[in-house]
Design a protein around this motif. Structure first.
Motif, PDB file in Angstrom:
ATOM      1  N   PRO A 249     -34.681   7.224  44.721  1.00 49.75           N
ATOM      2  CA  PRO A 249     -34.389   5.942  44.071  1.00 49.75           C
ATOM      3  C   PRO A 249     -35.193   5.796  42.796  1.00 49.75           C
ATOM      4  CG  PRO A 249     -35.754   5.632  46.021  1.00 49.75           C
ATOM      5  CD  PRO A 249     -35.304   7.047  46.042  1.00 49.75           C
ATOM      6  N   GLY A 250     -34.526   5.345  41.764  1.00 44.11           N
ATOM      7  CA  GLY A 250     -35.190   5.128  40.485  1.00 44.11           C
ATOM      8  C   GLY A 250     -35.296   6.356  39.621  1.00 44.11           C
ATOM      9  N   ALA A 251     -34.863   7.508  40.107  1.00 48.65           N
ATOM     10  CA  ALA A 251     -34.953   8.754  39.337  1.00 48.65           C
ATOM     11  C   ALA A 251     -33.581   9.105  38.773  1.00 48.65           C
ATOM     12  CB  ALA A 251     -35.469   9.897  40.206  1.00 48.65           C
ATOM     13  N   ALA A 252     -33.588   9.793  37.639  1.00 47.28           N
ATOM     14  CA  ALA A 252     -32.340  10.203  37.004  1.00 47.28           C
ATOM     15  C   ALA A 252     -31.652  11.268  37.850  1.00 47.28           C
ATOM     16  CB  ALA A 252     -32.619  10.741  35.601  1.00 47.28           C
ATOM     17  N   PRO A 253     -30.328  11.377  37.748  1.00 48.23           N
ATOM     18  CA  PRO A 253     -29.613  12.426  38.481  1.00 48.23           C
ATOM     19  C   PRO A 253     -30.182  13.803  38.159  1.00 48.23           C
ATOM     20  CG  PRO A 253     -28.065  10.866  37.517  1.00 48.23           C
ATOM     21  CD  PRO A 253     -29.420  10.513  36.963  1.00 48.23           C
ATOM     22  N   GLY A 254     -30.229  14.647  39.163  1.00 49.74           N
ATOM     23  CA  GLY A 254     -30.780  15.984  38.971  1.00 49.74           C
ATOM     24  C   GLY A 254     -32.198  16.117  39.462  1.00 49.74           C
ATOM     25  N   LEU A 255     -32.952  15.008  39.497  1.00 48.67           N
ATOM     26  CA  LEU A 255     -34.303  14.946  40.049  1.00 48.67           C
ATOM     27  C   LEU A 255     -35.180  16.105  39.550  1.00 48.67           C
ATOM     28  CD1 LEU A 255     -35.727  12.917  41.821  1.00 48.67           C
ATOM     29  CD2 LEU A 255     -35.316  14.379  43.778  1.00 48.67           C
ATOM     30  N   ARG A 256     -35.701  15.930  38.354  1.00 52.13           N
ATOM     31  CA  ARG A 256     -36.593  16.925  37.773  1.00 52.13           C
ATOM     32  C   ARG A 256     -37.904  16.262  37.362  1.00 52.13           C
ATOM     33  NH1 ARG A 256     -32.918  19.393  39.519  1.00 52.13           N
ATOM     34  NH2 ARG A 256     -31.763  21.132  38.590  1.00 52.13           N
ATOM     35  N   GLY A 257     -38.985  17.018  37.439  1.00 47.99           N
ATOM     36  CA  GLY A 257     -40.267  16.551  36.941  1.00 47.99           C
ATOM     37  C   GLY A 257     -41.022  15.682  37.934  1.00 47.99           C
ATOM     38  N   GLU A 258     -42.021  14.955  37.421  1.00 50.13           N
ATOM     39  CA  GLU A 258     -42.897  14.126  38.237  1.00 50.13           C
ATOM     40  C   GLU A 258     -42.267  12.758  38.471  1.00 50.13           C
ATOM     41  OE1 GLU A 258     -45.888  15.221  39.269  1.00 50.13           O
ATOM     42  OE2 GLU A 258     -45.958  17.103  38.134  1.00 50.13           O
ATOM     43  N   HIS A 259     -42.434  12.219  39.690  1.00 45.18           N
ATOM     44  CA  HIS A 259     -41.898  10.897  39.983  1.00 45.18           C
ATOM     45  C   HIS A 259     -42.548  10.363  41.251  1.00 45.18           C
ATOM     46  CE1 HIS A 259     -39.266  12.863  43.016  1.00 45.18           C
ATOM     47  NE2 HIS A 259     -39.242  13.833  42.122  1.00 45.18           N
ATOM     48  N   GLU A 260     -42.442   9.036  41.435  1.00 43.72           N
ATOM     49  CA  GLU A 260     -42.874   8.372  42.658  1.00 43.72           C
ATOM     50  C   GLU A 260     -41.686   7.646  43.251  1.00 43.72           C
ATOM     51  OE1 GLU A 260     -46.179   5.792  42.315  1.00 43.72           O
ATOM     52  OE2 GLU A 260     -47.615   7.378  41.851  1.00 43.72           O
ATOM     53  N   ALA A 261     -41.574   7.651  44.579  1.00 43.23           N
ATOM     54  CA  ALA A 261     -40.440   7.018  45.231  1.00 43.23           C
ATOM     55  C   ALA A 261     -40.808   6.705  46.672  1.00 43.23           C
ATOM     56  CB  ALA A 261     -39.215   7.934  45.184  1.00 43.23           C
ATOM     57  N   PRO A 262     -40.137   5.705  47.279  1.00 39.75           N
ATOM     58  CA  PRO A 262     -40.414   5.404  48.689  1.00 39.75           C
ATOM     59  C   PRO A 262     -39.851   6.456  49.639  1.00 39.75           C
ATOM     60  CG  PRO A 262     -38.645   4.009  47.862  1.00 39.75           C
ATOM     61  CD  PRO A 262     -39.196   4.745  46.679  1.00 39.75           C
ATOM     62  N   TYR A 263     -38.938   7.270  49.169  1.00 35.98           N
ATOM     63  CA  TYR A 263     -38.401   8.351  49.983  1.00 35.98           C
ATOM     64  C   TYR A 263     -37.736   9.368  49.070  1.00 35.98           C
ATOM     65  CZ  TYR A 263     -33.822   6.087  49.358  1.00 35.98           C
ATOM     66  OH  TYR A 263     -32.685   5.531  48.829  1.00 35.98           O
ATOM     67  N   LEU A 264     -37.523  10.558  49.605  1.00 34.01           N
ATOM     68  CA  LEU A 264     -36.743  11.596  48.946  1.00 34.01           C
ATOM     69  C   LEU A 264     -35.507  11.847  49.794  1.00 34.01           C
ATOM     70  CD1 LEU A 264     -39.570  14.161  48.053  1.00 34.01           C
ATOM     71  CD2 LEU A 264     -38.582  12.403  46.585  1.00 34.01           C
ATOM     72  N   ALA A 265     -34.403  12.119  49.158  1.00 29.56           N
ATOM     73  CA  ALA A 265     -33.150  12.331  49.875  1.00 29.56           C
ATOM     74  C   ALA A 265     -32.501  13.629  49.438  1.00 29.56           C
ATOM     75  CB  ALA A 265     -32.187  11.164  49.640  1.00 29.56           C
ATOM     76  N   GLY A 266     -31.732  14.201  50.339  1.00 31.68           N
ATOM     77  CA  GLY A 266     -30.910  15.365  50.040  1.00 31.68           C
ATOM     78  C   GLY A 266     -29.549  15.167  50.672  1.00 31.68           C
ATOM     79  N   VAL A 267     -28.489  15.338  49.902  1.00 31.27           N
ATOM     80  CA  VAL A 267     -27.141  15.062  50.386  1.00 31.27           C
ATOM     81  C   VAL A 267     -26.299  16.325  50.293  1.00 31.27           C
ATOM     82  CG1 VAL A 267     -25.053  13.694  50.066  1.00 31.27           C
ATOM     83  CG2 VAL A 267     -27.294  12.645  49.752  1.00 31.27           C
TER      84      VAL A 267
END
Length: 966
Positions: A249-267
């Motif tokens: 959540p809150g990250a651009a599509p593709g999920l690259r680089g450093e980020h913070e999030a309440p969870y990570l998802a894989g679909v």
């Protein structure tokens, strides 16, 4: 015993609901954290591109679908009446035969591994011994699936401790039962010695599953058994997502680089995953192609005898779509979802059959909404939409968190004529009716000039839709050699893509498209001119189109190679081998190396089964990734390396806990000759590829590399360009220059290191290797190996083709300027050729790694008979006191009337060399490689570089450790 993680049940509501009881938090902080997560899941779910809809066949099944999610209860009304039925206990068993394991493109479980399962989900923990993928040993989670579908699309989850990251080597495994019907698997191991600067950590990881939960609790505890403190210890996991596209959540599509999030998802296509901190809070992560490095606790310090622990939940959603992740997390946090039933009609209101496509649910804030739903919708305002991929079964029904949504649809050549406004309430099914546009069909035929025509029959669906192509046997009825072609479709007015790129494997493609003017672009890599046309698609009509591809760039004497590729056999990639091969051929790759992680793989039999022998040669190889490889050194690719399916890792070398130097010695001890390619990690790869990527000065990086490369027993090639990592390429080139100045000859290479398809295209970039015979169907592998190890005559590029010669010596060789001094200066001749759609504006000549004069403008001064644009530049090279190039001769310009007077040629001021050095030619373009490639324009600008041409200034037949050919 580990406690069950079930939360208190609501009032009994029926058999199905009892089977799908909500997890119970073991502590108040966990419950509070998951409740907060529920809002994030409902309002800020990840933008992912994959999945399928859960389908129910009638009102009763729809009701059962919601009951399965545990809805109903006194506060909502008895949606699901009946007596509760206790769920069966969770259980542990060992895989006795392949049929006992999970299925799916990433399923890695084998006899001897452990299955932890209940009636909802199943996960596999690898047995002790050599690990799969990037794990150095067993004890890690390698498969995860819905218990009914039993299709795994996850790579692996590997506990990661420390900074730089270190893996745990597990020595013991135990299983047992917990209270409330829970079951667990516990792995115990250690991290010792050099890995933690004198510390010694004992580590225990327990995987716990409740009877009816859809989340596995992963709890890791550690103790410092050493006599010194362990400092700056990051606690986390490296997740290799496999076939699941990762998002946050809150990250651009593709999920690259450093980020913070309440969870990570894989679909994935049939299942989805979410990794969640058990006590709430944020995950700090670094993500790249196919992986996420997740940190749950930062900078933990352990004195001797000190302890630490962290806990997370892997939630497994029953469908493969973003909405499934959001709903699962919403429920995990204590929420009660509702449902949406989607009805599709045409513009006149007539019902349409369900169809493949993408439905979007965009949360909308509304005045007076319930507090939770209002907060979720407010968070979603301006955020990326939730979406799911629909199928062709009926009816279409799916769970969703409560709230107000705008529902849209696009797929199978149709688009929604508007949006439907739908309110989802807990425990209720809300109908959504969407009117769709008409649809036409494009019948495309692509031929290659001078090549055999395509098969008369249409390529089967498995070949046209790569996600469904799982085996070469999918195309048994095609006649003759295939002509794989990449085809893009764009709105002729806006330029926006109306479909993902498609693969015309047999030269034909039949595709539903929305009515309108469509630009169709066929390509086959940078050696071919584009074949394109604009076609009018009419509602209900078929529009035929024939295109002809022509190879225009002359690369005679070279073969186009992608020296590092991955398929679903690697833990961090999800592309089936047949799909990888077909798309490689469509991108114009002629030779590729299968470098699965720590697994020897030979895909040439698959090439033969696909009838691509005449166009593509696959070499068996392996990518060896040791945690002790050295700071930031990354990994070794070794090829050709024969595989043995019955051997551990199919014949790959033993590698766990070995240094890079030890690995090199083992490789060189093998019989036969093979290439060792070193990949220097600069932050773009999985942290398990090496032990960190410090940003040291180029000279320091070269010092580290000098221990492993050079003539003799060291690495033969240095990968200086990986995929679209442009910034890393520039840093790697500075290290290459420093390495060459230190008299460590090495062959520069470029690879795609592809783990996916679109955005990670095979052959972007690629390495052209000079060989005696450039026919892929008759490639002499020994000659290719000699070209990379000894001749070093290569070109790395994503578009332009540039070569260089000084006298009789080409790039990769050694040229003496002293011998030429008797008869005047020698001439450095540089030739730049490219297809018309590939831009090339500047030529940079580097001497000793330093720019020699200003950039030389390129104009495509001549057009070859085949249709390529060509520039030829000549620069005198003389002995002198400097290392630069003088001013250009007055009136001389590339391709102009000046210079030597020949069309398409130009002369420049001389390069003066006073000592042994090397020369490199670099070509840059200013226009992105669109429409064949899409994405960040800065990552797809044309770039090409020759191998170094070593200059012998003192006449001793050598230059910077490189000897002239006899």
């Amino acid at each position: 015993m580990i406690r069950s993680i079930e939360m208190p049940r609501r009032s009994p509501a029926g058999p199905a609901r009892a089977r799908r009881a909500a997890p119970r938090a073991s502590s108040a902080p966990r419950r509070a954290g998951l409740a907060a997560l529920a809002l994030a899941a409902a309002g800020c779910a990840p933008p992912v591109q994959g999945g399928s809809v859960a389908v129910s066949s009638g009102a009763a099944e729809r009701l059962g679908m919601l009951c399965r999610w545990g809805h109903g209860g006194g506060e909502q009304g008895e949606l699901c009446p009946g007596d509760a039925v206790a769920a069966r206990p969770a259980r542990v068993r060992r895989i006795a035969a392949p049929a006992d394991a999970l299925s799916g493109p990433l399923a890695a479980g084998r006899p001897g591994d452990y299955v932890l399962e209940n009636d909802e989900i199943a996960v596999v923990i690898e047995q002790l011994g050599p690990g799969t993928g990037l794990a150095e040993g067993g004890g890690h989670l390698i498969d995860a699936a819905d218990a009914r579908e039993r299709s795994d699309e996850l790579g692996q989850i590997v506990a990661r401790l420390g900074a730089p990251p270190r893996q745990v080597i597990y020595r013991d495994l135990a299983t047992g039962a917990g209270e409330g019907g829970a079951a667990w698997i516990e792995a115990r191991g250690e991290v010792r010695g050099h890995a933690l600067e004198g510390g010694a950590l004992s580590v225990t990881t327990r995987y716990t599953l409740a009877p009816s939960g859809r989340g596995v609790v992963i709890a890791t505890s550690l103790r410092n058994d050493g006599d010194r403190p362990v400092e700056a210890l990051d606690l986390g996991d490296v997740v290799h997502w496999g076939a699941a596209e990762h998002a946050a959540p809150g990250a651009a599509p593709g999920l690259r680089g450093e980020h913070e999030a309440p969870y990570l998802a894989g679909v994935g296509s049939r299942v989805a995953y979410a990794l969640v901190p058990a006590g709430g809070g944020m995950i700090r992560a670094r993500s790249g192609a196919g992986f996420s490095d997740a940190t749950f606790a930062r900078q933990a310090a352990l004195p001797p005898g000190g302890r630490a622990a962290y806990e997370r939940i892997l939630a497994i959603a029953p469908r493969g779509d973003a909405l499934a992740v959001a709903t699962e997390l919403f429920f995990l946090g204590g929420g009660a979802p509702g449902g949406v039933a989607l009805e599709l009609v045409d513009a006149r209101g007539a019902p349409l059959r369900p169809m493949a496509g993408r439905a979007t649910l965009t949360p909308v804030a509304e005045e007076g909404a319930a507090p939770a739903a209002s907060a979720a919708a407010t968070q979603a305002a301006g955020a990326l939409d939730l979406w799911l991929r629909t199928g062709e079964r009926e009816p279409l029904a799916v769970e969703a968190p409560p709230g107000l949504y705008l529902v849209g649809f696009e797929g199978s050549g149709r688009r929604a004529l508007g949006t439907a406004r739908v309110r989802v309430r807990a425990g209720e099914i809300a109908p959504a009716r969407l009117a769709l546009s008409g649809v036409g069909q494009l019948d495309l035929r692509v031929e290659e000039r001078g090549a055999p025509g395509p098969a008369a029959a249409q390529a089967p669906a498995a070949a046209q839709a790569p996600a469904a192509a799982q085996a070469p046997a999918a195309v048994p009825d095609l006649l003759g050699p295939l002509i794989p072609v990449k085809v893009g479709f764009f709105d002729a007015t806006t330029g926006k893509a109306v479909s993902p790129p498609r693969l015309a494997l047999g030269g034909e493609l039949h595709l539903p498209l929305p009515p309108g003017r469509i630009r169709v672009v066929a390509s086959r890599g940078p050696e071919y001119a584009l074949a394109e046309a604009t076609v009018d698609i009419a509602d209900g009509a078929r529009s035929p189109l024939a295109l002809t591809l022509q190879r225009v760039v002359d690369t005679s004497g070279y073969i186009a190679c992608d020296l590092r590729q991955h398929t679903a056999r690697s833990a961090d990639a999800g592309v089936a081998s047949a799909v990888r091969l077909a798309w490689s051929a469509a991108e114009g790759v002629e030779c590729a190396v299968a470098t699965e992680h720590n697994l020897a793989a030979d895909l040439q039999p698959d090439v033969a089964a696909l009838r691509l022998d005449a166009q593509l040669r696959m070499l068996p190889g392996v990518e060896l990734t040791s945690g002790r490889g050295g700071a930031g050194l990354g990994s070794f690719s070794v090829f050709p390396l024969g595989g043995a399916a019955a051997a551990p890792r199919e014949g790959a070398l033993r590698w766990g806990d070995e240094t890079a130097g030890e690995l090199l010695r083992e490789v060189r001890a093998l019989p036969g000759e093979r290439v060792v390619q070193l990949s220097r990690r600069h932050g773009g790869g999985s942290p398990l590829h090496g032990s960190g990527a410090p940003q040291e000065a180029p000279e320091e990086g070269a010092r580290l590399l000098a221990q492993l490369v050079g003539d003799g027993g060291g690495a033969d090639a240095l990968e200086v360009w990986t995929g679209r990592e442009v910034a890393a390429r520039d840093r790697a080139l500075e290290e290459l220059w420093a390495l060459l100045r230190a008299s460590r000859p090495v062959t520069p290479t470029a690879t795609s290191d592809t783990h996916g398809l679109h955005g990670a295209e095979a052959g972007t970039p690629r390495t052209y290797v000079a060989v005696a015979g450039d026919d892929p169907g008759r490639l002499d592998v020994g000659d290719l190996v000699a070209g990379l190890r000894r001749r070093r005559d290569v070109v790395i590029t994503n578009g332009p083709f540039v070569t260089m010669r000084l006298g009789e010596a080409r790039q990769g060789g050694v040229a003496s300027v002293r011998r030429g001094a008797r008869g005047g200066p020698r001439t450095l001749s540089i030739r730049i050729e490219r297809a018309p759609w590939v831009d090339a504006r500047e030529l940079h000549v580097l001497v000793g790694g330093v720019a020699s004069g200003e950039a030389i403008p390129l104009e495509g001064a001549r057009t070859t008979a085949a249709g390529a644009l060509l520039d030829e530049v000549e620069i005198p090279v003389v002995l002198g006191t400097g290392g630069g190039r003088g001013a250009a001769r007055a009136g001389a310009r590339v391709g102009g009337a000046g210079g030597d007077g020949r069309p398409g040629r130009g002369a420049r001021g001389a390069i003066a060399v006073a000592e042994d050095t090397f020369v490199v030619a670099i070509v840059r373009g200013q226009r992105p490689l669109e429409p064949v490639l899409t994405g960040d324009p800065g990552e797809i600008l044309p770039f090409a570089m020759t191998a170094p041409l070593w200059i012998d200034a003192d006449g001793d037949g050598r230059s910077l450790g490189r000897a002239a050919a006899p």
